[in-house]
Write a protein that holds these residues in place. Structure first.
Motif, mmCIF file in Angstrom:
data_model
loop_
_atom_site.group_PDB
_atom_site.id
_atom_site.type_symbol
_atom_site.label_atom_id
_atom_site.label_comp_id
_atom_site.label_asym_id
_atom_site.label_seq_id
_atom_site.Cartn_x
_atom_site.Cartn_y
_atom_site.Cartn_z
ATOM 1 N N LEU A 55 39.855 -0.545 0.758
ATOM 2 C CA LEU A 55 40.018 -1.538 -0.304
ATOM 3 C C LEU A 55 40.259 -0.855 -1.650
ATOM 4 O O LEU A 55 41.104 -1.291 -2.438
ATOM 5 N N GLY A 56 39.570 0.230 -1.905
ATOM 6 C CA GLY A 56 39.787 0.977 -3.146
ATOM 7 C C GLY A 56 41.188 1.546 -3.218
ATOM 8 O O GLY A 56 41.826 1.540 -4.275
ATOM 9 N N ALA A 57 41.694 2.027 -2.103
ATOM 10 C CA ALA A 57 43.052 2.562 -2.071
ATOM 11 C C ALA A 57 44.074 1.449 -2.299
ATOM 12 O O ALA A 57 45.065 1.641 -3.007
ATOM 13 N N LEU A 58 43.826 0.280 -1.728
ATOM 14 C CA LEU A 58 44.731 -0.847 -1.909
ATOM 15 C C LEU A 58 44.749 -1.312 -3.367
ATOM 16 O O LEU A 58 45.821 -1.523 -3.946
ATOM 17 N N VAL A 59 43.575 -1.447 -3.956
ATOM 18 C CA VAL A 59 43.505 -1.869 -5.361
ATOM 19 C C VAL A 59 44.157 -0.830 -6.260
ATOM 20 O O VAL A 59 44.891 -1.165 -7.195
ATOM 21 N N GLY A 60 43.914 0.449 -5.991
ATOM 22 C CA GLY A 60 44.540 1.505 -6.783
ATOM 23 C C GLY A 60 46.053 1.481 -6.676
ATOM 24 O O GLY A 60 46.764 1.641 -7.670
ATOM 25 N N ALA A 61 46.562 1.270 -5.464
ATOM 26 C CA ALA A 61 48.012 1.205 -5.270
ATOM 27 C C ALA A 61 48.605 0.002 -5.993
ATOM 28 O O ALA A 61 49.671 0.102 -6.613
#
Length: 65
Positions: free
Chosen positions: A24-30
């Motif tokens: 989820l953190g990677a998705l939000v960052g992207a």
């Protein structure tokens, strides 16, 4: 007699997270990076269009006179 080995030599009890473990953190960052990129590209495109429009207007004034 107590064990004199320092505490920092022993590994931690819980393993630390590695990069990429938090999906989820990677998705939000992207998504945030894409928003910043699109805003920057929109601003750059606006600047290019405004410069080309001013150049076209000045060219028309120069050719029209």
């Amino acid at each position: 007699m107590k064990n004199k080995t320092p505490w920092y030599i022993y590994p931690p009890d819980e393993p630390k997270k590695h990069h990429g473990d938090d999906a989820l953190g990677a998705l939000v960052g992207a998504l945030l990076m894409m928003i910043v990129l699109f805003v920057a590209l929109d601003h750059a495109l606006y600047k290019v269009v405004s410069v080309m429009s001013a150049w076209w207007d000045s060219l028309g004034l120069w050719l029209g006179s």
